[in-house]
Design a protein around this motif. Sequence first.
Motif, PDB file in Angstrom:
ATOM      1  N   VAL A  60     -26.062  18.833   4.667  1.00 38.01           N
ATOM      2  CA  VAL A  60     -26.027  17.401   4.388  1.00 38.01           C
ATOM      3  C   VAL A  60     -26.836  16.738   5.496  1.00 38.01           C
ATOM      4  N   LYS A  61     -27.697  15.774   5.123  1.00 37.07           N
ATOM      5  CA  LYS A  61     -28.515  15.120   6.148  1.00 37.07           C
ATOM      6  C   LYS A  61     -28.809  13.686   5.759  1.00 37.07           C
ATOM      7  N   ASN A  62     -29.201  12.910   6.765  1.00 38.10           N
ATOM      8  CA  ASN A  62     -29.646  11.537   6.554  1.00 38.10           C
ATOM      9  C   ASN A  62     -30.713  11.247   7.610  1.00 38.10           C
ATOM     10  N   ASP A  63     -31.936  10.975   7.164  1.00 41.54           N
ATOM     11  CA  ASP A  63     -33.046  10.701   8.087  1.00 41.54           C
ATOM     12  C   ASP A  63     -32.946   9.318   8.713  1.00 41.54           C
ATOM     13  N   ASP A  64     -32.250   8.401   8.085  1.00 42.22           N
ATOM     14  CA  ASP A  64     -32.118   7.016   8.553  1.00 42.22           C
ATOM     15  C   ASP A  64     -33.481   6.417   8.910  1.00 42.22           C
ATOM     16  N   GLY A  65     -34.456   6.651   8.036  1.00 42.27           N
ATOM     17  CA  GLY A  65     -35.778   6.061   8.223  1.00 42.27           C
ATOM     18  C   GLY A  65     -36.732   6.864   9.088  1.00 42.27           C
ATOM     19  N   GLU A  66     -36.249   7.923   9.720  1.00 33.55           N
ATOM     20  CA  GLU A  66     -37.093   8.800  10.549  1.00 33.55           C
ATOM     21  C   GLU A  66     -37.430  10.022   9.709  1.00 33.55           C
ATOM     22  N   SER A  67     -38.406   9.865   8.824  1.00 40.50           N
ATOM     23  CA  SER A  67     -38.737  10.867   7.812  1.00 40.50           C
ATOM     24  C   SER A  67     -38.856  12.277   8.395  1.00 40.50           C
ATOM     25  N   GLY A  68     -38.082  13.207   7.826  1.00 43.16           N
ATOM     26  CA  GLY A  68     -38.120  14.604   8.241  1.00 43.16           C
ATOM     27  C   GLY A  68     -37.161  14.962   9.353  1.00 43.16           C
ATOM     28  N   ALA A  69     -36.532  13.983   9.981  1.00 43.51           N
ATOM     29  CA  ALA A  69     -35.661  14.247  11.129  1.00 43.51           C
ATOM     30  C   ALA A  69     -34.449  15.092  10.749  1.00 43.51           C
ATOM     31  N   GLY A  70     -33.833  14.773   9.636  1.00 42.19           N
ATOM     32  CA  GLY A  70     -32.640  15.507   9.208  1.00 42.19           C
ATOM     33  C   GLY A  70     -32.926  16.981   8.989  1.00 42.19           C
ATOM     34  N   MET A  71     -34.089  17.284   8.415  1.00 43.03           N
ATOM     35  CA  MET A  71     -34.453  18.676   8.159  1.00 43.03           C
ATOM     36  C   MET A  71     -34.665  19.440   9.463  1.00 43.03           C
ATOM     37  N   VAL A  72     -35.234  18.784  10.467  1.00 39.84           N
ATOM     38  CA  VAL A  72     -35.408  19.420  11.780  1.00 39.84           C
ATOM     39  C   VAL A  72     -34.038  19.795  12.346  1.00 39.84           C
ATOM     40  N   ILE A  73     -33.088  18.888  12.248  1.00 41.18           N
ATOM     41  CA  ILE A  73     -31.741  19.145  12.768  1.00 41.18           C
ATOM     42  C   ILE A  73     -31.078  20.271  11.974  1.00 41.18           C
ATOM     43  N   ILE A  74     -31.230  20.256  10.639  1.00 38.38           N
ATOM     44  CA  ILE A  74     -30.638  21.322   9.809  1.00 38.38           C
ATOM     45  C   ILE A  74     -31.183  22.685  10.216  1.00 38.38           C
ATOM     46  N   ARG A  75     -32.492  22.789  10.387  1.00 43.65           N
ATOM     47  CA  ARG A  75     -33.083  24.079  10.780  1.00 43.65           C
ATOM     48  C   ARG A  75     -32.496  24.578  12.096  1.00 43.65           C
ATOM     49  N   MET A  76     -32.295  23.671  13.036  1.00 45.50           N
ATOM     50  CA  MET A  76     -31.744  24.062  14.337  1.00 45.50           C
ATOM     51  C   MET A  76     -30.273  24.468  14.207  1.00 45.50           C
ATOM     52  N   LEU A  77     -29.516  23.777  13.375  1.00 44.84           N
ATOM     53  CA  LEU A  77     -28.123  24.153  13.123  1.00 44.84           C
ATOM     54  C   LEU A  77     -28.059  25.539  12.472  1.00 44.84           C
ATOM     55  N   GLU A  78     -28.970  25.800  11.544  1.00 46.90           N
ATOM     56  CA  GLU A  78     -29.009  27.106  10.880  1.00 46.90           C
ATOM     57  C   GLU A  78     -29.326  28.219  11.864  1.00 46.90           C
ATOM     58  N   ARG A  79     -30.297  27.977  12.749  1.00 53.42           N
ATOM     59  CA  ARG A  79     -30.647  28.988  13.757  1.00 53.42           C
ATOM     60  C   ARG A  79     -29.463  29.306  14.660  1.00 53.42           C
ATOM     61  N   GLU A  80     -28.674  28.282  14.983  1.00 48.79           N
ATOM     62  CA  GLU A  80     -27.502  28.471  15.849  1.00 48.79           C
ATOM     63  C   GLU A  80     -26.274  28.934  15.065  1.00 48.79           C
ATOM     64  N   ASN A  81     -26.405  28.942  13.725  1.00 44.07           N
ATOM     65  CA  ASN A  81     -25.278  29.258  12.852  1.00 44.07           C
ATOM     66  C   ASN A  81     -24.074  28.368  13.171  1.00 44.07           C
ATOM     67  N   LEU A  82     -24.352  27.080  13.354  1.00 43.59           N
ATOM     68  CA  LEU A  82     -23.323  26.107  13.716  1.00 43.59           C
ATOM     69  C   LEU A  82     -22.884  25.342  12.467  1.00 43.59           C
TER      70      LEU A  82
END
Length: 119
Positions: A60-82
């Motif tokens: 689940v993500k929300n960019d809040d106007g910063e296009s692509g930001a949520g996906m960057v955070i998701i990728r990092m969460l996935e790498r950490e398996n958090l």
Amino acid sequence: MTLTILENVLNDRGSRYAVAGGPAASKAEAEALIKELKKKKKFAKATHNSWALLTDDGPVKNDDGESGAGMVIIRMLERENLQNHLIVVTRWFGGVHLGGDRFRHIQTSVNAYLDDLKR
């Protein structure tokens, strides 16, 4: 609800970044934490409060106007398996567009949060 906030993570060309997060198992819980964060006036007035969360039902993500930001955070969460942990990257726009550097700044902010979480 527990919310950890790291302010003044970095500054670049007038833009300032902070990062926050805490346990959340659903979009509703994430939104409740965002609401809690925005009770602090400076976060309510931020240009962007981009966030992401990996739930049992998927990302689940929300960019809040910063296009692509949520996906960057998701990728990092996935790498950490958090799983079931919200991360919010806040930006106060400083008047100068940062281009691709903004993605590096999001990564730096998330890494600062993850490092703090491991302590």
